[in-house]
Motif scaffolding. Structure first.
Motif, PDB file in Angstrom:
ATOM      1  N   ILE A 278       0.834  -1.207   0.000  1.00 52.75           N
ATOM      2  CA  ILE A 278       0.000   0.000   0.000  1.00 52.75           C
ATOM      3  C   ILE A 278       0.867   1.255   0.000  1.00 52.75           C
ATOM      4  CG2 ILE A 278      -0.289   0.355   2.483  1.00 52.75           C
ATOM      5  CD1 ILE A 278      -3.092   0.482  -0.119  1.00 52.75           C
TER       6      ILE A 278
ATOM      7  N   HIS B  90      -9.432  -5.353  -3.400  1.00 55.05           N
ATOM      8  CA  HIS B  90      -8.075  -5.621  -2.928  1.00 55.05           C
ATOM      9  C   HIS B  90      -7.136  -5.949  -4.086  1.00 55.05           C
ATOM     10  CE1 HIS B  90      -8.214  -5.514   1.514  1.00 55.05           C
ATOM     11  NE2 HIS B  90      -9.514  -5.639   1.304  1.00 55.05           N
TER      12      HIS B  90
ATOM     13  N   LEU C 202      -6.017  -2.724  -5.553  1.00 57.07           N
ATOM     14  CA  LEU C 202      -5.027  -2.123  -4.653  1.00 57.07           C
ATOM     15  C   LEU C 202      -3.656  -2.763  -4.840  1.00 57.07           C
ATOM     16  CD1 LEU C 202      -6.727  -1.785  -1.132  1.00 57.07           C
ATOM     17  CD2 LEU C 202      -6.158   0.049  -2.726  1.00 57.07           C
TER      18      LEU C 202
ATOM     19  N   ASP D   4     -13.569   1.351   6.069  1.00 58.98           N
ATOM     20  CA  ASP D   4     -12.113   1.181   5.952  1.00 58.98           C
ATOM     21  C   ASP D   4     -11.660   1.403   4.512  1.00 58.98           C
ATOM     22  OD1 ASP D   4     -11.931   0.594   8.630  1.00 58.98           O
ATOM     23  OD2 ASP D   4     -11.664  -1.572   8.355  1.00 58.98           O
ATOM     24  N   HIS D   5     -12.412   0.853   3.571  1.00 57.99           N
ATOM     25  CA  HIS D   5     -12.065   1.012   2.156  1.00 57.99           C
ATOM     26  C   HIS D   5     -12.061   2.495   1.761  1.00 57.99           C
ATOM     27  CE1 HIS D   5     -13.450  -3.350   0.987  1.00 57.99           C
ATOM     28  NE2 HIS D   5     -12.383  -3.325   1.756  1.00 57.99           N
TER      29      HIS D   5
ATOM     30  N   ILE E 125      -8.909   4.158   2.997  1.00 54.70           N
ATOM     31  CA  ILE E 125      -7.744   3.760   2.198  1.00 54.70           C
ATOM     32  C   ILE E 125      -7.708   4.540   0.889  1.00 54.70           C
ATOM     33  CG2 ILE E 125      -6.715   1.854   0.895  1.00 54.70           C
ATOM     34  CD1 ILE E 125      -7.879  -0.028   3.115  1.00 54.70           C
TER      35      ILE E 125
ATOM     36  N   ALA F 129      -1.950   6.188   3.992  1.00 55.87           N
ATOM     37  CA  ALA F 129      -2.428   4.952   3.371  1.00 55.87           C
ATOM     38  C   ALA F 129      -2.052   3.744   4.222  1.00 55.87           C
ATOM     39  CB  ALA F 129      -1.850   4.813   1.965  1.00 55.87           C
TER      40      ALA F 129
ATOM     41  N   ALA G  83      -4.309   3.659   7.312  1.00 60.38           N
ATOM     42  CA  ALA G  83      -5.665   3.207   6.989  1.00 60.38           C
ATOM     43  C   ALA G  83      -5.691   1.700   6.740  1.00 60.38           C
ATOM     44  CB  ALA G  83      -6.183   3.957   5.766  1.00 60.38           C
ATOM     45  N   MET G  84      -4.685   1.188   6.037  1.00 60.16           N
ATOM     46  CA  MET G  84      -4.627  -0.248   5.785  1.00 60.16           C
ATOM     47  C   MET G  84      -4.350  -1.020   7.070  1.00 60.16           C
ATOM     48  SD  MET G  84      -4.971  -2.798   3.810  1.00 60.16           S
ATOM     49  CE  MET G  84      -4.926  -2.260   2.097  1.00 60.16           C
TER      50      MET G  84
ATOM     51  N   HIS H  20      -7.508  -1.452   8.843  1.00 61.28           N
ATOM     52  CA  HIS H  20      -8.339  -2.445   8.164  1.00 61.28           C
ATOM     53  C   HIS H  20      -7.862  -3.862   8.477  1.00 61.28           C
ATOM     54  CE1 HIS H  20     -11.030  -4.148   5.271  1.00 61.28           C
ATOM     55  NE2 HIS H  20     -10.073  -4.514   4.434  1.00 61.28           N
TER      56      HIS H  20
END
Length: 246
Positions: free
Chosen positions: A125, A165, A168, A208-209, A212, A224, A227-228, A231
């Motif tokens: 990420i 995902h 990502l 959460d998404h 991100i 980032a 945030a990940m 999650h």
């Protein structure tokens, strides 16, 4: 048998003439087959409509229909006129090699896999925050918009979550890292699937998404990663709760 060095090399972007060019239909059938083999989709599950699948996977309805026909021929899906397509099971066809590098994750402890996944995924990420393209950001926005309407549809959300995902991971610009972290994503999916049926679970994941994607849009690697991290901790916590449930 372990993966060969040539199999790994074939996944690294380049102009090698030995790289197999797979059609979009084959790629979509691979994705659906992976979901069935991993336990994300189980026998008896009803798939979303062709239109919904096409929107979630970012392809045409004709491509979805062709991919479903392939899996029907492999006895993985049951297609009935006037009814939703149902999952039959893994059938006799293995998952395409491109979706698996790591082996024997099922023999590892939950804590061991969670720690390894975080180490790889947070680096992925971080790279994605620097390398993500406008087209990939638009794709994530489209998936987020659809996920807002999936709060009561766990099967459809699971398909969208995997697609989210995967976008990502590919955004990091390193195909090998993306393949490795995708294998971690597939660990304990049967428990995460059950966890998503708990009240509020899907809404928490969607929130959460959003965090991100907001960090990626600001090209802020540290935001980032934070945030990940949040999650992954939420996924790990709810997975453990489900595994410990009677």
């Amino acid at each position: 048998m372990g993966i060969s060095s040539m199999q790994i090399i074939s996944r690294i972007p380049g102009d090698s003439p030995n790289i197999t060019r797979r059609t979009v239909r084959d790629q979509i059938s691979d994705k659906l087959a992976y979901m069935i083999h991993s336990g994300l989709l189980r026998p008896g599950d009803e798939l979303p409509s062709e239109r919904e699948l096409a929107t979630t996977l970012g392809v045409s309805r004709e491509t979805v229909r062709a991919a479903i026909s392939m899996l029907q021929a492999w006895r993985m899906l049951e297609v009935s006129q006037g009814a939703r397509t149902r999952v039959l099971g893994p059938g006799s066809v293995g998952v395409h090699d491109s979706v698996s590098i790591l082996r024997d994750l099922g023999e590892r402890s939950v804590e061991e896999v969670a720690e390894a996944r975080a180490a790889v995924e947070l680096q992925v990420i971080r790279l994605a925050a620097r390398r993500i393209t406008p087209a990939q950001l638009n794709r994530l926005d489209d998936l987020l918009a659809d996920q807002a309407a999936m709060m009561d549809d766990p099967v459809r959300f699971q398909i969208s979550d995997q697609e989210f995902h995967e976008v990502l991971y590919r955004a990091c610009g390193n195909a090998l890292l993306a393949d490795v972290v995708f294998d971690f994503y597939g660990y304990a999916l049967e428990h995460r699937r059950n966890a998503l049926r708990r009240p509020g679970a899907i809404s928490h994941s969607v929130a959460d998404h959003r965090a991100i994607v907001a960090a990626l849009k600001s090209s802020d690697p540290e935001a980032a990663v934070a945030a990940m991290q949040q999650h992954l901790e939420q996924v790990h916590r709810t997975t453990l709760q489900e595994m410990d449930a009677p």
